[in-house]
Write a protein that holds these residues in place. Structure first.
Motif, PDB file in Angstrom:
ATOM      1  N   UNK A 160      11.614-127.587  37.312  1.00  0.00           N
ATOM      2  CA  UNK A 160      11.166-126.666  38.348  1.00  0.00           C
ATOM      3  C   UNK A 160      11.478-127.218  39.733  1.00  0.00           C
ATOM      4  N   UNK A 161      11.593-126.326  40.716  1.00  0.00           N
ATOM      5  CA  UNK A 161      11.722-126.751  42.112  1.00  0.00           C
ATOM      6  C   UNK A 161      10.496-126.311  42.907  1.00  0.00           C
ATOM      7  N   UNK A 162       9.414-125.985  42.191  1.00  0.00           N
ATOM      8  CA  UNK A 162       8.183-125.522  42.829  1.00  0.00           C
ATOM      9  C   UNK A 162       7.035-126.487  42.537  1.00  0.00           C
ATOM     10  N   UNK A 163       6.065-126.491  43.435  1.00  0.00           N
ATOM     11  CA  UNK A 163       4.830-127.247  43.236  1.00  0.00           C
ATOM     12  C   UNK A 163       3.687-126.270  43.012  1.00  0.00           C
ATOM     13  N   UNK A 164       2.894-126.504  41.971  1.00  0.00           N
ATOM     14  CA  UNK A 164       1.664-125.741  41.779  1.00  0.00           C
ATOM     15  C   UNK A 164       0.616-126.327  42.722  1.00  0.00           C
ATOM     16  N   UNK A 165       0.430-125.693  43.873  1.00  0.00           N
ATOM     17  CA  UNK A 165      -0.395-126.298  44.915  1.00  0.00           C
ATOM     18  C   UNK A 165      -1.862-126.405  44.511  1.00  0.00           C
TER      19      UNK A 165
END
Length: 262
Positions: A160-165
């Protein structure tokens, strides 16, 4: 005191040091952890490029005209594979050369799960801190941005290139062997891209000033709550962690003019 909000300045030490700037005065945010703080939105926002006041700002604190024209808001900021600086093109060629025709890292960071990302070499470790990463490792180093973007695209099918904030702010972090993960991905890259992989396997550990992580996370913002106050329990990424599970994303509110009391 009145503050025009910008993202917090950071410094990597044993525990990340955070500060807010108010004119010539620097506010040590770490020193306020455990204390009550209060922000009062003054119903005024200021564009980070033209400096004019507006009722609404767009991503990264720009007015609409600047958002559509300045190089800092170009599409290749989010999608580096679309960068045209190496072709001598872009919204502002001189800016592109100064910022994107520079060495870039492709990296792994652990903020919630394992994610891949791209940043200028000069933005390490700032970029990782702003994402709330607890660990990071360099994967590749390229001479300009577009190449780093190509490597990131090649890896997105596996990472993934996203962070689960929300997970990041609750400190729900996966456990990864970053060096092993790094060298296992070499086979995912075509030869023309794998040549940029770096032998630098240093793993950067990042610790944040947090007294207590929330069990549940509620995001608060000035558009709905002109006054935000409470006990500051910690700072992670660009978020202030307040009591009762509330979090305030400072970077999301760049350009907002507030009174800050503590």
């Amino acid at each position: 005191m009145e503050i025009l909000l910008h993202k917090m300045h950071t410094k990597l030490e044993d525990v990340v040091q955070y500060s807010l700037q108010s004119g010539a005065e620097t506010i040590n945010m770490n020193a306020l952890i455990g204390q009550d703080i209060r922000f009062t939105f003054k119903q005024n926002v200021q564009c980070g490029s033209c400096g004019k006041n507006f009722k609404k700002l767009f991503a990264q604190g720009f007015c609409y005209n600047c958002f559509m024209s300045v190089p800092e808001a170009a599409e290749c900021i989010i999608k580096p594979e679309l960068c045209r600086a190496h072709l001598g093109e872009g919204r502002d060629v001189a800016w592109e050369i100064a910022h994107h025709m520079q060495p870039h890292f492709v990296y792994f960071a652990v903020a919630s799960s394992l994610k891949v990302g791209v940043t200028r070499t000069t933005q390490v470790p700032t970029r990782w801190i702003d994402q709330g990463a607890s660990q990071a490792i360099r994967i590749a180093e390229t001479p300009y941005r577009q190449l780093a973007g190509q490597i990131e695209v090649a890896l997105k099918s596996s990472f993934t290139d996203k962070t689960n904030w929300r997970r990041m702010l609750k400190n729900e972090i996966g456990s990864f062997d970053l060096e092993t993960e790094k060298w296992q991905l070499e086979e995912l890259l075509p030869a023309d891209l794998s040549q940029y992989m770096t032998e630098d396997d240093e793993i950067i550990d990042i610790n944040y000033p947090v007294l207590m992580y929330p069990e549940k996370v509620t995001s608060v913002g000035f558009d709905k709550l002109p006054v935000i106050e409470g006990q500051l329990l910690g700072i992670k990424g660009q978020y202030l962690i307040l009591d009762n599970g509330r979090v305030l994303n400072i970077r999301k509110h760049e350009g907002y003019i507030v009174d800050f009391d503590f």
